[in-house]
Design a protein around this motif. Structure first.
Motif, PDB file in Angstrom:
ATOM      1  N   ASN A 279     -39.105  12.628 -39.172  1.00 37.45           N
ATOM      2  CA  ASN A 279     -38.666  11.995 -40.414  1.00 37.45           C
ATOM      3  C   ASN A 279     -39.477  10.735 -40.707  1.00 37.45           C
ATOM      4  N   PHE A 280     -39.736   9.961 -39.655  1.00 32.53           N
ATOM      5  CA  PHE A 280     -40.457   8.695 -39.843  1.00 32.53           C
ATOM      6  C   PHE A 280     -41.868   8.953 -40.348  1.00 32.53           C
ATOM      7  N   TYR A 281     -42.507  10.001 -39.856  1.00 35.20           N
ATOM      8  CA  TYR A 281     -43.908  10.264 -40.194  1.00 35.20           C
ATOM      9  C   TYR A 281     -44.075  11.410 -41.204  1.00 35.20           C
ATOM     10  N   LYS A 282     -43.022  11.770 -41.903  1.00 29.95           N
ATOM     11  CA  LYS A 282     -43.090  12.932 -42.798  1.00 29.95           C
ATOM     12  C   LYS A 282     -44.114  12.740 -43.913  1.00 29.95           C
ATOM     13  N   ASP A 283     -44.376  11.493 -44.315  1.00 33.38           N
ATOM     14  CA  ASP A 283     -45.331  11.232 -45.386  1.00 33.38           C
ATOM     15  C   ASP A 283     -46.639  10.638 -44.869  1.00 33.38           C
ATOM     16  N   ALA A 284     -46.797  10.570 -43.548  1.00 31.49           N
ATOM     17  CA  ALA A 284     -48.012   9.987 -42.964  1.00 31.49           C
ATOM     18  C   ALA A 284     -49.166  10.966 -43.079  1.00 31.49           C
ATOM     19  N   ALA A 285     -50.300  10.489 -43.598  1.00 30.26           N
ATOM     20  CA  ALA A 285     -51.444  11.373 -43.837  1.00 30.26           C
ATOM     21  C   ALA A 285     -52.108  11.824 -42.549  1.00 30.26           C
ATOM     22  N   PHE A 286     -52.048  10.991 -41.511  1.00 36.43           N
ATOM     23  CA  PHE A 286     -52.841  11.269 -40.316  1.00 36.43           C
ATOM     24  C   PHE A 286     -52.053  11.272 -39.006  1.00 36.43           C
ATOM     25  N   THR A 287     -50.752  11.087 -39.048  1.00 36.41           N
ATOM     26  CA  THR A 287     -49.958  11.071 -37.823  1.00 36.41           C
ATOM     27  C   THR A 287     -49.065  12.307 -37.792  1.00 36.41           C
ATOM     28  N   GLN A 288     -49.276  13.115 -36.748  1.00 35.38           N
ATOM     29  CA  GLN A 288     -48.583  14.389 -36.630  1.00 35.38           C
ATOM     30  C   GLN A 288     -47.730  14.420 -35.360  1.00 35.38           C
ATOM     31  N   VAL A 289     -46.527  14.967 -35.472  1.00 33.70           N
ATOM     32  CA  VAL A 289     -45.638  15.134 -34.317  1.00 33.70           C
ATOM     33  C   VAL A 289     -45.683  16.601 -33.889  1.00 33.70           C
ATOM     34  N   SER A 290     -46.131  16.832 -32.664  1.00 37.34           N
ATOM     35  CA  SER A 290     -46.301  18.192 -32.157  1.00 37.34           C
ATOM     36  C   SER A 290     -45.130  18.597 -31.263  1.00 37.34           C
ATOM     37  N   ASP A 291     -44.657  19.824 -31.436  1.00 38.05           N
ATOM     38  CA  ASP A 291     -43.628  20.353 -30.546  1.00 38.05           C
ATOM     39  C   ASP A 291     -44.219  20.739 -29.191  1.00 38.05           C
ATOM     40  N   LYS A 292     -45.526  20.991 -29.170  1.00 34.57           N
ATOM     41  CA  LYS A 292     -46.215  21.348 -27.930  1.00 34.57           C
ATOM     42  C   LYS A 292     -46.823  20.105 -27.301  1.00 34.57           C
ATOM     43  N   GLU A 293     -47.060  20.164 -25.993  1.00 34.15           N
ATOM     44  CA  GLU A 293     -47.766  19.074 -25.325  1.00 34.15           C
ATOM     45  C   GLU A 293     -49.145  18.917 -25.950  1.00 34.15           C
ATOM     46  N   ILE A 294     -49.627  17.669 -26.008  1.00 39.85           N
ATOM     47  CA  ILE A 294     -50.903  17.390 -26.670  1.00 39.85           C
ATOM     48  C   ILE A 294     -51.956  16.985 -25.651  1.00 39.85           C
ATOM     49  N   HIS A 295     -53.211  17.030 -26.097  1.00 41.11           N
ATOM     50  CA  HIS A 295     -54.309  16.591 -25.250  1.00 41.11           C
ATOM     51  C   HIS A 295     -55.368  15.924 -26.122  1.00 41.11           C
ATOM     52  N   LEU A 296     -56.324  15.278 -25.479  1.00 35.05           N
ATOM     53  CA  LEU A 296     -57.264  14.405 -26.169  1.00 35.05           C
ATOM     54  C   LEU A 296     -58.212  15.148 -27.100  1.00 35.05           C
TER      55      LEU A 296
END
Length: 324
Positions: free
Chosen positions: A247-264
């Motif tokens: 919800n916090f980042y729903k309108d953020a152009a470049f910040t994504q919340v992933s349900d999967k583990e992330i890597h670099l």
């Protein structure tokens, strides 16, 4: 088209800025100022731009440019602005830490706005002067802003973050040359890193109380990127935390919340920040990954430029990750 000037274009952040602006549909580079390389082709410092540009470093400054980027070492931006005058219409984006803290934000009649778009988008859109956030500061704040905004940073926050060698700058040092850095790992500035000031300023402003942040920065044996993990006590469920962040980042152009583990590799060579949320017993773990030279520096600076001039926020920043 707006005319853009760059001060200090021979380092890593300057090089990334030149690459982005050369391909930005609404910017024209007017000059890249250098006191040591004036008259030399830019490709002498940035060899990957061979065949892309014939620009040369300049020993002269055009005070009438529409936008100016300061890619100078910390402490040098304030000195430069004291010694050089620009048009009142010139918008300035500083990539050093000279103006990030509230106590330093007003400088010779110029009021610098802290340029983290996910936190201050509306203020950036109205600003003439921007203090671009630090790389660690960007990764860590984006990991914690949703919790601070809902007053849920009431306990110690432990942060470990590893950065690539480009974070140390282009000049050779004992801990950045290949023989030392390769196949090696180490920490530095434990609990005292210079980015803590701006991080705490943002978090405490949202939390409306002081936040206890225990930050251990580490050197990685790779060239670029920041991989940060932060954990703190959390009373809600994992699903509640995931929804909070989305919800916090729903309108953020470049910040994504992933349900999967992330890597670099997902974010290197992009202006993206990827986040992942994990819960273990009463601890919430937030993982954050960015490219330290792009979302952590030059990419975010151009993102701020876009907001200041009313361009699309993503203009010139459609970059592909080096995934393979």
């Amino acid at each position: 088209m707006i005319k853009v000037g760059i001060i200090g274009g021979s380092g890593y952040t300057g090089g990334e800025l030149i690459r982005i602006l050369l391909n930005h549909p609404k910017t024209e580079i007017d000059f890249v100022y250098s006191t040591t390389k004036a008259g030399q082709p830019i490709t002498n410092a940035h060899e990957d731009l061979l065949g892309v540009t014939n620009l040369k470093f300049s020993g002269n400054i055009n005070p009438e440019v529409d936008a100016l980027f300061l890619c100078l070492g910390h402490g040098n931006s304030a000195k430069f602005l004291q010694e050089n005058t620009f048009s009142k219409n010139t918008k300035i984006i500083d990539l050093s830490n000279d103006f990030r803290l509230a106590k330093d934000a007003i400088f010779e009649g110029k009021e610098f706005v802290y340029g983290l778009p996910e936190l201050q988008k509306e203020a950036i859109q109205k600003a003439n002067y921007i203090a671009n956030p630090g790389c660690f500061a960007t990764a860590i704040q984006l990991a914690l802003l949703p919790l601070a905004a809902t007053k849920q940073l009431e306990n110690d926050v432990h942060v470990n973050a590893v950065t690539g060698s480009t974070g140390a700058g282009v000049s050779l040092s004992a801990t950045s040359h290949f023989s030392w850095r390769n196949n090696n790992a180490s920490w530095y500035k434990p609990f005292t890193h210079q980015h803590l000031g701006e991080i705490n300023q943002s978090l405490s402003g949202l939390q409306q109380s002081e936040t206890s942040l225990l930050f251990l920065p580490q050197r990685g044996d790779f060239t670029r990127g920041i991989f940060a993990t932060a954990y703190t006590k959390y009373n809600g469920s994992l699903e509640e935390a995931q929804q909070l962040f989305k919800n916090f980042y729903k309108d953020a152009a470049f910040t994504q919340v992933s349900d999967k583990e992330i890597h670099l590799k997902q974010v290197v060579n992009t202006n993206q920040c990827h986040l992942h949320i994990h819960k273990h017993e009463n601890l919430l773990l937030i993982t954050s990954a960015i490219d330290n030279l792009l979302k952590g520096a030059s990419g975010q600076a151009v993102q701020n430029l876009n907001l200041m001039f009313g361009f699309e926020e993503t203009e010139g920043l459609h970059l592909k990750a080096s995934y393979f």
